[in-house]
Design an enzyme around this catalytic site. Structure first.
Site, PDB file in Angstrom:
ATOM      1  N   ALA A  68     -12.064  -6.041  13.754  1.00  8.12           N
ATOM      2  CA  ALA A  68     -11.671  -7.450  13.890  1.00  8.12           C
ATOM      3  C   ALA A  68     -10.379  -7.710  13.113  1.00  8.12           C
ATOM      4  CB  ALA A  68     -12.794  -8.352  13.381  1.00  8.12           C
ATOM      5  N   ASN A 121       1.233  -2.447   5.305  1.00  7.90           N
ATOM      6  CA  ASN A 121       0.452  -1.216   5.438  1.00  7.90           C
ATOM      7  C   ASN A 121      -0.838  -1.225   4.617  1.00  7.90           C
ATOM      8  OD1 ASN A 121       0.216   1.934   5.729  1.00  7.90           O
ATOM      9  ND2 ASN A 121       0.268   1.544   3.524  1.00  7.90           N
ATOM     10  N   ILE A 148      -5.800   9.730  11.277  1.00  7.63           N
ATOM     11  CA  ILE A 148      -4.730  10.276  10.434  1.00  7.63           C
ATOM     12  C   ILE A 148      -5.359  10.824   9.138  1.00  7.63           C
ATOM     13  CG2 ILE A 148      -2.495   9.774   9.324  1.00  7.63           C
ATOM     14  CD1 ILE A 148      -2.509   9.129  12.367  1.00  7.63           C
ATOM     15  N   GLY A 203       0.838  -1.209   0.000  1.00  8.63           N
ATOM     16  CA  GLY A 203       0.000   0.000   0.000  1.00  8.63           C
ATOM     17  C   GLY A 203       0.864   1.246   0.000  1.00  8.63           C
ATOM     18  N   SER A 259      -4.423  -0.502  14.113  1.00  4.62           N
ATOM     19  CA  SER A 259      -5.248   0.702  14.320  1.00  4.62           C
ATOM     20  C   SER A 259      -5.707   0.724  15.765  1.00  4.62           C
ATOM     21  CB  SER A 259      -6.471   0.663  13.390  1.00  4.62           C
ATOM     22  OG  SER A 259      -7.416   1.641  13.800  1.00  4.62           O
ATOM     23  N   LYS A 293      -7.971  -5.596  12.427  1.00  7.74           N
ATOM     24  CA  LYS A 293      -6.825  -4.946  13.067  1.00  7.74           C
ATOM     25  C   LYS A 293      -6.481  -5.610  14.410  1.00  7.74           C
ATOM     26  CE  LYS A 293      -5.988  -1.866   9.846  1.00  7.74           C
ATOM     27  NZ  LYS A 293      -4.757  -1.918   9.062  1.00  7.74           N
ATOM     28  N   VAL A 336      -2.398  -8.011  -2.062  1.00  2.00           N
ATOM     29  CA  VAL A 336      -1.920  -8.731  -0.866  1.00  2.00           C
ATOM     30  C   VAL A 336      -2.902  -9.814  -0.416  1.00  2.00           C
ATOM     31  CG1 VAL A 336      -0.456  -6.837  -0.023  1.00  2.00           C
ATOM     32  CG2 VAL A 336      -2.844  -7.011   0.779  1.00  2.00           C
ATOM     33  N   TYR A 354     -13.445  -4.081  10.167  1.00  2.00           N
ATOM     34  CA  TYR A 354     -12.133  -3.415  10.243  1.00  2.00           C
ATOM     35  C   TYR A 354     -11.487  -3.628  11.612  1.00  2.00           C
ATOM     36  CZ  TYR A 354      -8.790   0.496   9.723  1.00  2.00           C
ATOM     37  OH  TYR A 354      -7.660   1.283   9.653  1.00  2.00           O
TER      38      TYR A 354
END
Ligand code: NAI
Length: 247
Positions: A157, A90, A188, A13, A142, A159, A64, A155
């Site tokens: 789960a 990433n 961010i 990424g 995260s 991370k 990926v 998301y």
């Protein structure tokens, strides 16, 4: 001597956002870069931008989420650079919705890229790194993987899974001088958060003691530290980069 002279780094990424900032920060300390992204044109543009500054950077198109694509990518990186010292996992996506509306396809997509993608890339570099008795793997998790977030079950789960994977692989590879750490960014400013509603952005900001959103460079600085000799005695750690959000 710069911290990463003669080191080769894969950044998944890496075409834009946090990944691009990580590429720039590693390159500033002498690393050669494999910029891996599903978005071929953007990855090429980023590689060209870095090359124009005298940095050795190549773009590699890969998904990926596919073990085959990652295997081909790692072979191509080894053919081009001859070694892999640093892997930054990433690449990541979001497909947000409340649990009761969350489609299985959106669950699967996020887990496949964020968690399974990290597994594929880590597995693919593990042998060369173990053989070289050197490796630095840094996973971008995260804060949401630590604290949860309404509307992001998939998301969060993924991370949280990345954090468990980080600690497990850290234990498995420590004997070969391969360290594995994670960073957990908060809010961010990138394309990913650009799409959030004004209300959601304000809500995040209210919960940040330092009173501002993070920049991709804020994350890249800590990633560089974890990849550098200054962090040689750290493994299995998760560092929050969140302006104090979840202290
Ligand atoms: P972004 O959306 O700007 O960049 C993500 C990059 O990953 C893009 O270049 C995209 O093409 C690439 N990508 C997506 N799917 C891929 C796949 N299957 N294979 C290869 N490449 C793929 O996002 P951003 O904000 O730079 O995020 C980077 C990482 O940081 C992600 O893992 C994200 O979850 C994490 N993060 C971001 C936060 C934020 O506030 N922006 C907060 C916490 C974590």
């Amino acid at each position: 001597m710069a911290a990463f002279t003669d080191r080769v780094a894969i950044v998944t990424g890496g075409a834009q956002g946090i990944g691009k900032a990580i590429c720039e920060a590693l390159a500033a300390e002498g690393a050669s870069l494999a910029i891996v992204d599903i978005a071929e044109d953007t990855a090429k543009a980023t590689a060209d931008e870095l090359c124009a500054k005298g940095i050795k950077a190549c773009a590699f198109q890969a998904n990926v989420a596919s073990a085959e694509s990652v295997g081909d990518m790692v072979k191509a990186v080894l053919a081009e650079f001859g070694r892999i010292d640093i892997l930054i996992n990433n690449a990541g996506i979001t497909r947000d919705n409340l649990l009761v509306r969350l489609k299985e396809a959106d669950w699967d997509a996020v887990i496949s890229v964020n968690l399974t993608g990290t597994f594929h890339c880590t597995k693919a570099v593990a042998r060369p790194m173990m053989k070289a008795r050197y490796g630095r793997i840094i996973n971008i998790a995260s804060v949401v993987g630590v604290m949860g977030n309404a509307g992001q079950a998939n998301y969060a789960a993924s991370k949280a899974g990345v954090i468990g994977l980080t600690k497990t692989v850290a234990k498995e590879l420590a004997g070969r001088n391969v360290t594995v750490n994670a960073v957990a960014p908060g809010y961010i400013m990138t394309e990913m958060t650009h799409v959030l509603s004004e209300e959601a952005q304000q809500q995040f900001l209210q919960n940040i003691p330092l009173g501002r959103p993070g920049t991709p460079e804020d994350v890249a600085n800590v990633v560089c530290f974890l990849a550098s000799p200054a962090a040689d005695y750290m493994t299995g750690q998760v560092l929050n980069i969140d302006g104090g959000m979840i202290m």
